[in-house]
Design a protein around this motif. Sequence first.
Motif, PDB file in Angstrom:
ATOM      1  N   LYS A 286     -84.507  19.958  -5.637  1.00  0.00           N
ATOM      2  CA  LYS A 286     -83.549  19.155  -4.901  1.00  0.00           C
ATOM      3  C   LYS A 286     -82.821  20.023  -3.883  1.00  0.00           C
ATOM      4  CE  LYS A 286     -79.832  15.818  -5.544  1.00  0.00           C
ATOM      5  NZ  LYS A 286     -78.937  15.141  -6.515  1.00  0.00           N
ATOM      6  N   GLN A 287     -82.720  19.525  -2.670  1.00  0.00           N
ATOM      7  CA  GLN A 287     -82.094  20.286  -1.591  1.00  0.00           C
ATOM      8  C   GLN A 287     -80.581  20.362  -1.802  1.00  0.00           C
ATOM      9  OE1 GLN A 287     -82.313  18.453   2.256  1.00  0.00           O
ATOM     10  NE2 GLN A 287     -82.146  20.400   3.343  1.00  0.00           N
TER      11      GLN A 287
ATOM     12  N   HIS B  46     -70.304  14.745  -0.422  1.00  0.00           N
ATOM     13  CA  HIS B  46     -71.302  15.726   0.015  1.00  0.00           C
ATOM     14  C   HIS B  46     -72.045  15.181   1.219  1.00  0.00           C
ATOM     15  CE1 HIS B  46     -74.002  13.096  -2.312  1.00  0.00           C
ATOM     16  NE2 HIS B  46     -74.976  13.591  -1.551  1.00  0.00           N
TER      17      HIS B  46
ATOM     18  N   PRO C 110     -76.798  20.380  -0.713  1.00  0.00           N
ATOM     19  CA  PRO C 110     -76.098  19.794   0.436  1.00  0.00           C
ATOM     20  C   PRO C 110     -75.639  20.866   1.412  1.00  0.00           C
ATOM     21  CG  PRO C 110     -75.263  18.898  -1.639  1.00  0.00           C
ATOM     22  CD  PRO C 110     -76.146  20.053  -1.991  1.00  0.00           C
TER      23      PRO C 110
ATOM     24  N   ASN D  89     -75.839  15.842   3.186  1.00  0.00           N
ATOM     25  CA  ASN D  89     -77.131  16.515   3.201  1.00  0.00           C
ATOM     26  C   ASN D  89     -77.546  16.849   4.632  1.00  0.00           C
ATOM     27  OD1 ASN D  89     -77.543  16.275   0.346  1.00  0.00           O
ATOM     28  ND2 ASN D  89     -78.082  14.124   0.664  1.00  0.00           N
TER      29      ASN D  89
END
Length: 266
Positions: free
Chosen positions: A4-5, A30, A7, A32
């Motif tokens: 998972k990237q 957050h 933020p 992204n």
Amino acid sequence: METKQEPILLVKNLSIHFGGLKAVDGVDFHVNKGEIVSIIGPNGAGKTTVFNMLTGVYVPTCGQIFFNGEEIQGKTPQDIVKAGMARTFQNIRLFRDMRVIQNVLLGMHTNTEYNFIDLVFHTKKYRTLEKGKQQKAVDILKFLELEKYLHDYPSNLPYGDQRKVEIARAIATDAQLLLLDEPAAGMNPEESEELLDFIRGLVTKGFTIVLIEHDMNLVMNISDRIYVIDHGKKIAEGLPKDIASNKDVIVAYLGEEDDEEEKEHA
């Protein structure tokens, strides 16, 4: 398994108190990379105060701000700009006695690589770096399709294009994340529509956007996600379609609950 990237911007329990006034109280959100995220709310809700904490103008009473994984609350505005976050303001802040290209060049001052001696004596290093900055400013204006205004004064530009020049100056800081504070303020519907397309274009060119805006047509048509603040607290978050039908948001903006109470007591 896909990771998972992280933020680009992560805000935890962000709060600031001025005496007994809790201007912002425990806000989390957050952003992204590559998103357009809007922060909305009634006048006085605390939206610009959030921007002031993100950019180092105010130091939070408590909470954490992570930009590209690095904790930045309490850092100076200059350090935050150097890290890659820049903002515009509700009221246009262009220097009207300087040409458009000169306004854009001002955005580069935080990354100056020559010293005072180079400046005073116009050394070869100074001349080389300044020539590079001039070309960079021209490239940014071309990049944003504003090159026709290169040598104009900002006051001679249409209002919407003045806004775009202010964004160009923010980009000149080498920003990855742009915080836009009511960019559509004072615009007519046609200018707002052009701005909407302009902001979308910024994302396709690699920028991430956080937006404070009162133009709900723009917000609902451009945002990937929306956070709603009222009286310093986050009251809702979600996709535009969810926010548009959220009862708490409708009450915050329209006061429908109070209207119903008045009807009951009539």
